[in-house]
Design an enzyme around this catalytic site. Structure first.
Site, mmCIF file in Angstrom:
data_model
loop_
_atom_site.group_PDB
_atom_site.id
_atom_site.type_symbol
_atom_site.label_atom_id
_atom_site.label_comp_id
_atom_site.label_asym_id
_atom_site.label_seq_id
_atom_site.Cartn_x
_atom_site.Cartn_y
_atom_site.Cartn_z
ATOM 1 N N GLY A 184 7.752 -5.751 3.596
ATOM 2 C CA GLY A 184 8.334 -5.236 4.841
ATOM 3 C C GLY A 184 9.029 -3.891 4.726
ATOM 4 C CG ASN A 208 5.282 0.935 5.891
ATOM 5 O OD1 ASN A 208 5.439 2.146 6.081
ATOM 6 N ND2 ASN A 208 4.543 0.449 4.896
ATOM 7 C CG ASN A 232 -2.826 -1.122 10.168
ATOM 8 O OD1 ASN A 232 -1.869 -1.739 9.696
ATOM 9 N ND2 ASN A 232 -3.931 -0.915 9.467
ATOM 10 C CG HIS A 266 -5.471 1.728 5.340
ATOM 11 N ND1 HIS A 266 -5.698 0.399 5.036
ATOM 12 C CD2 HIS A 266 -6.267 2.455 4.518
ATOM 13 C CE1 HIS A 266 -6.604 0.327 4.071
ATOM 14 N NE2 HIS A 266 -6.969 1.560 3.744
#
Ligand code: GRF
Length: 202
Positions: free
Chosen positions: A12, A14, A107, A109
């Site tokens: 977690g 981010n 999202n 990545h």
């Protein structure tokens, strides 16, 4: 004011970068819910420490992906979430969920997409021998790691890099560009035009 729903499965970091940016006013939004499919995800405790509402929806309790996705969508709606941020959420979301949150689902990545989608992006980059990698924030569409790109940041790949050292270098950039991308979205400064995401106004 916008309300973020952040989906995690693990550490977690981010999620914390986003939550801290909200708390410090760098993102004009509040975090309404941190949701995990994994009960023991360390990020849940971190969210709790920040006074953020948390929820576990274990995917193993559902028989189908649609059933699980439906529970997640319902929880996000109950928390009045206006933007969903995937942050290390290790479950694929089905087309129904993606459609329901189209343009409101992001999202992060750990590669310069479209290079190295899917799992273990940093390992894929090392094995391929690229000299530059990085991080990508993108809107989510029905294809894995393939939605319109919002922001990217590049980092060098050093000759003696391991998966750990490269991941750490990329993560630093993730924590910078994810809050930036979310801030642009909540300030209504992003326009999706086909594959292009245009940043408008200053
Ligand atoms: C990050 O590398 C992110 O790019 C990827 O999964 C990892 C999650 O890390 N999608 P954290 O849980 O945010 O620390």
């Amino acid at each position: 004011m916008s309300t973020l729903g952040i989906l995690i499965s693990g550490r977690g970091s981010n999620m914390m970068a986003l939550a801290d940016a909200c708390a410090e006013g760098r993102i004009r939004a509040r975090v309404g819910l941190v949701l995990s499919n994994v009960a023991g995800a360390p990020g849940l405790a971190e969210a709790g420490r920040r006074g953020i509402e948390t929820l576990v929806i274990d995917h193993r309790a559902s028989r189908t992906r649609d059933e699980h996705d439906g529970k997640v969508a319902q929880a996000l709606r109950e928390s009045r979430v206006t933007l969903v941020c995937l942050a290390g959420y290790m479950r694929l979301l089905g087309p129904g969920f993606v459609k329901a949150f189209e343009g409101r689902l992001m999202n992060i990545h750990p590669s310069l997409l479209p290079a190295f989608p899917g799992l273990d992006a940093q390992r894929q980059a090392l094995e391929h021998g690229v000299k530059v990698s990085g991080a990508t924030v993108h809107y989510v569409n029905e294809s894995l790691d393939a939605g319109p790109i919002i922001l990217q940041a590049a980092v060098p790949v050093e000759p003696d890099d391991t998966e750990e050292t490269l991941s750490a270098r990329i993560l630093e950039q993730e924590h910078r560009i994810y809050p930036e991308a979310v801030s642009l979205h909540v300030d209504n400064r992003l326009r999706i035009e086909g594959r292009q995401v245009r940043v408008t106004g200053r």
